[in-house]
Write a protein that holds these residues in place. Structure first.
Motif, PDB file in Angstrom:
ATOM      1  N   ASP A 274       0.839  -1.201   0.000  1.00  6.58           N
ATOM      2  CA  ASP A 274       0.000   0.000   0.000  1.00  6.58           C
ATOM      3  C   ASP A 274       0.876   1.254   0.000  1.00  6.58           C
ATOM      4  O   ASP A 274       0.551   2.248  -0.664  1.00  6.58           O
TER       5      ASP A 274
ATOM      6  N   ALA B 175      -1.807  -0.432  -8.309  1.00  8.12           N
ATOM      7  CA  ALA B 175      -1.699  -1.284  -7.120  1.00  8.12           C
ATOM      8  C   ALA B 175      -0.734  -2.416  -7.426  1.00  8.12           C
ATOM      9  O   ALA B 175      -0.412  -2.694  -8.586  1.00  8.12           O
TER      10      ALA B 175
ATOM     11  N   HIS C  57      -4.362  -2.206 -11.959  1.00  9.80           N
ATOM     12  CA  HIS C  57      -5.189  -1.105 -11.461  1.00  9.80           C
ATOM     13  C   HIS C  57      -6.340  -1.716 -10.673  1.00  9.80           C
ATOM     14  O   HIS C  57      -7.141  -2.490 -11.203  1.00  9.80           O
ATOM     15  N   ASP C  58      -6.430  -1.353  -9.375  1.00 11.85           N
ATOM     16  CA  ASP C  58      -7.395  -2.026  -8.509  1.00 11.85           C
ATOM     17  C   ASP C  58      -8.812  -1.506  -8.645  1.00 11.85           C
ATOM     18  O   ASP C  58      -9.706  -1.957  -7.912  1.00 11.85           O
ATOM     19  N   ASN C  59      -9.043  -0.566  -9.561  1.00 11.02           N
ATOM     20  CA  ASN C  59     -10.417  -0.214  -9.901  1.00 11.02           C
ATOM     21  C   ASN C  59     -10.895  -0.994 -11.121  1.00 11.02           C
ATOM     22  O   ASN C  59     -12.005  -0.751 -11.618  1.00 11.02           O
TER      23      ASN C  59
ATOM     24  N   ASP D  64      -9.948  -7.020  -8.988  1.00 10.15           N
ATOM     25  CA  ASP D  64     -10.099  -7.117  -7.548  1.00 10.15           C
ATOM     26  C   ASP D  64      -8.771  -7.502  -6.905  1.00 10.15           C
ATOM     27  O   ASP D  64      -8.175  -8.525  -7.245  1.00 10.15           O
ATOM     28  N   ARG D  65      -8.332  -6.689  -5.971  1.00  7.87           N
ATOM     29  CA  ARG D  65      -7.025  -6.894  -5.345  1.00  7.87           C
ATOM     30  C   ARG D  65      -6.922  -8.257  -4.659  1.00  7.87           C
ATOM     31  O   ARG D  65      -5.902  -8.950  -4.783  1.00  7.87           O
TER      32      ARG D  65
ATOM     33  N   GLN E  31      -4.227 -11.179  -5.512  1.00  3.57           N
ATOM     34  CA  GLN E  31      -3.334 -11.699  -4.466  1.00  3.57           C
ATOM     35  C   GLN E  31      -3.483 -13.207  -4.321  1.00  3.57           C
ATOM     36  O   GLN E  31      -2.484 -13.936  -4.184  1.00  3.57           O
TER      37      GLN E  31
END
Length: 424
Positions: free
Chosen positions: A86, A208, A398-400, A403-404, A408
């Motif tokens: 982050d 991200a 890009h986390d928009n 989905d992060r 992951q």
């Protein structure tokens, strides 16, 4: 007194508006004062060492100002391995082309934000190795004082043509870019397969990154499995196929187009001098089954053999010389309504420079990875490497758009047991 001027190459200029944002830790960096002292020594080694250059995307004549290298080097609240990604995203979102070098010491983690015009992955790796060197006062590294090759592309192209005259014919007849196993070429490794015929919605950047590390001994285990099952396939191709399989297993559809980043230094073997500037080029491949390690390996080796990375680099340089325009960091303001991923792969290889630095935790908890911001919303940039007997992989996106947690989960799955993914 007017500052010394440095002539940037065309490939450096193409990257001059992009950034290299990366993190290393946990390690003992000796405090902020020591970091600044070492950065100052490196920058003062001369303009060829590049760290003291003031990147200017509007001019090929860059000022050499080593006295300014620590203008944006600060200390922030300590990070942990749970929130360091982050912090990296925050640094990426606040990047400015006006500042070539930024650093943030966050406890035992050091975050770097470098202008991509300075170099590709070579410079941050060497930089981290020096900044985390456990010696009290280490000598300047060899790369900082060695003779450098400022514009390596003409030399590499000429050497390749001399040693591969029959393959030059392929270039002239248009077989260079469109082969049975490979698609076109791109000037930037994060632009593969951008859809042009789908319905789209407004979109803005939201960079991200997530990362995962294998268990200790994974490098040996994977090589043993490779030798027994796919002896002619590279470990890099196997890891790429495992990552693509993990994405699909977690519900992220992937296209049959992908980009791979190639380090063109491979074409300069035997050259007297080091290349610290940009010399990595991305190439697009169409019609490749990314979950098939054999197919990935066939495409990649064919491209290397045909010199396609050099051709892509030459086209990139010519593009800049014709337009005088650097590549945009973000190439669109809209996103497709579907979430099919276009993957870009970059393998950094074994990082011997980082094996003996002042790490403060065991290998499974160590982190070194970049946030390589994609130019398009539907691209995921996968960076892999290994430190001693562990694999490290990260995914920038890009986390928009993606989905992060799902990304992951895919990275964790790929690192947990890549052999099981491929066997399945």
């Amino acid at each position: 007194m007017n500052p010394v001027k440095y002539s940037a190459s065309a490939i450096d200029m193409l990257r001059s508006e992009a950034r290299i944002v990366c993190v290393l830790g946990p390690a003992d960096f000796g405090g902020l004062a020591r970091i600044k002292e070492r950065l100052g020594r490196l920058a003062s080694a001369g303009p060829a060492a590049r760290l003291g250059l003031r990147v200017d995307s509007s001019s090929r004549k860059w000022d050499y100002r080593p006295d300014l290298v620590c203008d944006d080097v600060t200390e922030i609240a300590a990070a942990t391995r749970y929130d360091v990604s982050d912090r990296l995203a925050e640094l990426s979102r606040s990047a400015s082309t006006e500042v070539p070098v930024r650093a943030r010491l966050a406890g035992e983690y050091l975050l770097l934000d470098l202008s991509h015009g300075l170099s590709d992955a070579v410079l941050p790796i060497e930089l981290f190795a020096f900044l985390a060197d456990p010696a009290e006062s280490p000598e300047l590294p060899a790369w900082a004082t060695a003779r450098t090759v400022r514009c390596p592309l003409p030399r590499a192209v000429a050497s390749w043509m001399i040693h591969n005259p029959m393959k030059v014919v392929d270039v002239l007849y248009g077989k260079f870019f469109r082969s049975p196993h490979a698609g076109g070429s791109t000037a930037q490794g994060a632009t593969a397969g951008a859809p042009i015929d789908e319905s789209r919605i407004p979109w803005t950047r939201s960079p991200a990154v997530v990362a995962a590390t294998s268990s200790a001994g994974a490098t040996k285990s994977l090589r043993e499995w490779r030798d027994a099952n796919l002896p002619d396939v590279s470990v890099t191709s196997i890891l790429s196929a495992a990552v693509a399989s993990a994405f699909r297993a977690r519900g992220i559809a992937t296209s049959n187009s992908a980009a791979f980043l190639f380090d063109c230094r491979r074409y300069l073997r035997g050259t007297d001098g080091v290349v610290l500037g940009n010399f990595a080029v991305g190439i697009d491949f169409d019609g490749v089954d990314l979950t098939d390690a054999n197919d990935v390996h066939r495409n990649v080796t064919h491209a290397i053999d045909k010199g396609r990375p050099l051709a892509a680099g030459a086209l990139s340089a010519l593009m800049y010389l014709r337009t005088r325009a650097s590549l945009p960091v973000i190439a669109t303001d809209s996103a497709p309504t579907s979430t099919r991923a276009n993957l870009t792969f970059s393998d950094v290889g074994r990082l011997r420079q980082l094996e003996s630095i002042a790490w403060t935790d065991d290998p499974s908890r160590r982190s070194f990875y970049p946030l390589s911001e994609p130019s398009f919303p539907d691209t995921i940039v996968v960076t892999s490497m290994h430190l001693r007997d562990t694999f490290h992989v990260s995914a920038s996106f890009h986390d928009n758009f993606f989905d992060r947690d799902i990304v992951q989960s895919a990275m964790d799955l790929a690192m947990k047991d890549p052999v099981a993914l491929l066997s399945a």
